[in-house]
Design an enzyme around this catalytic site. Structure first.
Site, PDB file in Angstrom:
ATOM      1  N   ASP A 175      -5.606  -3.192  -3.091  1.00 26.04           N
ATOM      2  CA  ASP A 175      -6.916  -3.826  -3.278  1.00 26.04           C
ATOM      3  C   ASP A 175      -6.865  -4.888  -4.363  1.00 26.04           C
ATOM      4  OD1 ASP A 175      -7.993  -2.250  -1.325  1.00 26.04           O
ATOM      5  OD2 ASP A 175      -9.029  -0.869  -2.687  1.00 26.04           O
TER       6      ASP A 175
ATOM      7  N   HIS B 199      -3.155   2.327  -2.446  1.00 29.43           N
ATOM      8  CA  HIS B 199      -4.232   1.435  -2.018  1.00 29.43           C
ATOM      9  C   HIS B 199      -4.948   0.718  -3.168  1.00 29.43           C
ATOM     10  CE1 HIS B 199      -4.115   2.245   2.289  1.00 29.43           C
ATOM     11  NE2 HIS B 199      -3.799   3.495   1.975  1.00 29.43           N
TER      12      HIS B 199
ATOM     13  N   GLU C  83      -5.897  -8.012   5.543  1.00 31.88           N
ATOM     14  CA  GLU C  83      -5.227  -8.883   4.576  1.00 31.88           C
ATOM     15  C   GLU C  83      -5.245 -10.335   5.012  1.00 31.88           C
ATOM     16  OE1 GLU C  83      -1.858  -7.178   7.185  1.00 31.88           O
ATOM     17  OE2 GLU C  83      -3.885  -6.672   6.569  1.00 31.88           O
TER      18      GLU C  83
ATOM     19  N   ASN D 110       0.824  -1.214   0.000  1.00 26.08           N
ATOM     20  CA  ASN D 110       0.000   0.000   0.000  1.00 26.08           C
ATOM     21  C   ASN D 110       0.856   1.260   0.000  1.00 26.08           C
ATOM     22  OD1 ASN D 110      -2.620  -1.031  -0.109  1.00 26.08           O
ATOM     23  ND2 ASN D 110      -2.745  -1.321   2.097  1.00 26.08           N
TER      24      ASN D 110
END
Length: 338
Positions: A227, A223, A253, A218
């Site tokens: 994702d 982000h 996660e 990230n």
């Protein structure tokens, strides 16, 4: 006669409105349609992309035994028939009073007399179709077609309501990002399987799976890439597991995989296979190719494991050791937990 017919249609509408469960509704549709239209057998198809999928078959109790079994087991491939195309195009019932006069009808070893097809139309699109066959010719009339047009209007509304309900139910049980079970549904199904295994003294194992260095992904790539990594990881794992396994997002996660009928040694082997598969599968992202790894903790339910939450905790402790030992590895539960 018209009054009795109107009453029957109202009753049928009430029956169809009585459930939002799709499987029950499909049963009701083939049960209730017999109140309006005679048949030797009725077939109900759901239509997706103009292709019919057979979902229910019902053979009338008066059909002779030598034909009943054949009708029950026969699949008429409507998509190969020009009459089905006409039904989709017109959105109206189609009748073949005497099948023997129509040489383009679907070939059948059963001596059929007549056929009628009736589409279920919603928002100017056929979503389902009834297919009636009779051993007697000249049994279907325009009156039957008119009755089916009315019935199919009720069926369309009921099917749409059931589909909307199913979609809402699905949204309530699935994780928005990955499309797998959310934490609430994961624990609901996990506890059910845990109780079953405990009651019948069957083996059960659980994997706690963690995407390594997710914060770094990230921070480095943003982000959206993070994702994408989570979604791809879920996709990789979901393709590799059995239908009976329970797979969901634990949080962040972390993912949980419940393995029914699986001992600790086999679960560790499965975890190692999944770990290797993830390591060998590059992920294509907006920032280029990304390679990820996972750490996995494994725990087996024993007679000392009192709750599903305990089993999760044991796998989580094993996961912690895997990460402390350098990540991208599999660790089994502490022997003291067994």
């Amino acid at each position: 006669e018209q009054r009795l017919l109107a009453e029957s249609l109202r009753e049928i509408g009430s029956v169809l409105d009585s459930t939002l469960d799709m499987e029950r509704l499909l049963d009701l549709l083939v049960e209730q349609v017999g109140r309006l239209v005679p048949y030797s057998a009725v077939f109900l198809y759901l239509i997706e992309k103009n292709t019919p999928k057979l979902v229910r078959t019902r053979v009338h109790e008066t059909v002779p035994h030598e034909f009943a079994q054949s009708l029950q087991n026969t699949v008429f491939h409507l998509e190969k028939s020009s009459y089905f195309s006409a039904l989709l195009d017109s959105h109206e019932p189609v009748i073949l009073p005497a099948i023997e006069e129509h040489h383009t009808w679907i070939k059948s070893a059963i001596p059929l007399g007549a056929w009628m097809g009736a589409p279920v139309v919603s928002k100017n699109k056929a979503i389902a179709c009834f297919s009636f066959v009779s051993l007697k010719p000249n049994i279907y009339t325009q009156n039957h077609a008119n009755l089916m047009a009315t019935f199919c209007s009720e069926a369309a509304l009921a099917l749409q309501n059931a589909r909307l309900f199913s979609e809402v139910q699905q949204l309530a049980t699935l994780d928005d990002l990955t499309g797998i079970l959310n934490r609430r549904q994961l624990f609901l199904e996990g506890k059910r399987e845990f109780s079953r295994a405990r009651r019948y003294k069957r083996p059960l194992s659980l994997l706690m799976i963690d995407l390594d260095r997710f914060k770094e992904i990230n921070d480095t790539f943003g982000h959206p890439v993070g994702d994408e990594a989570l979604k791809t990881l879920a996709h990789i794992l979901r393709k590799a597991i059995r239908e009976v396994d329970i797979f969901g997002r634990y949080g962040g996660e972390e993912f949980v995989l419940v393995l029914p009928e699986t001992r600790r040694e086999e679960a560790i082997a499965i975890a190692e296979r999944l770990r290797n598969m993830v390591e060998q599968t590059p992920i294509n992202t907006l920032s280029g190719e990304l390679r990820i790894t996972v750490s996995i903790g494994v725990a087996e339910q024993t007679e000392n494991t009192q709750t599903f939450e305990e089993l999760v905790a044991h796998a989580d402790q094993a996961l912690y050791r895997a990460k402390q030992s350098g990540r991208n590895r599999v660790e089994g539960e502490d022997e003291g937990n067994k």
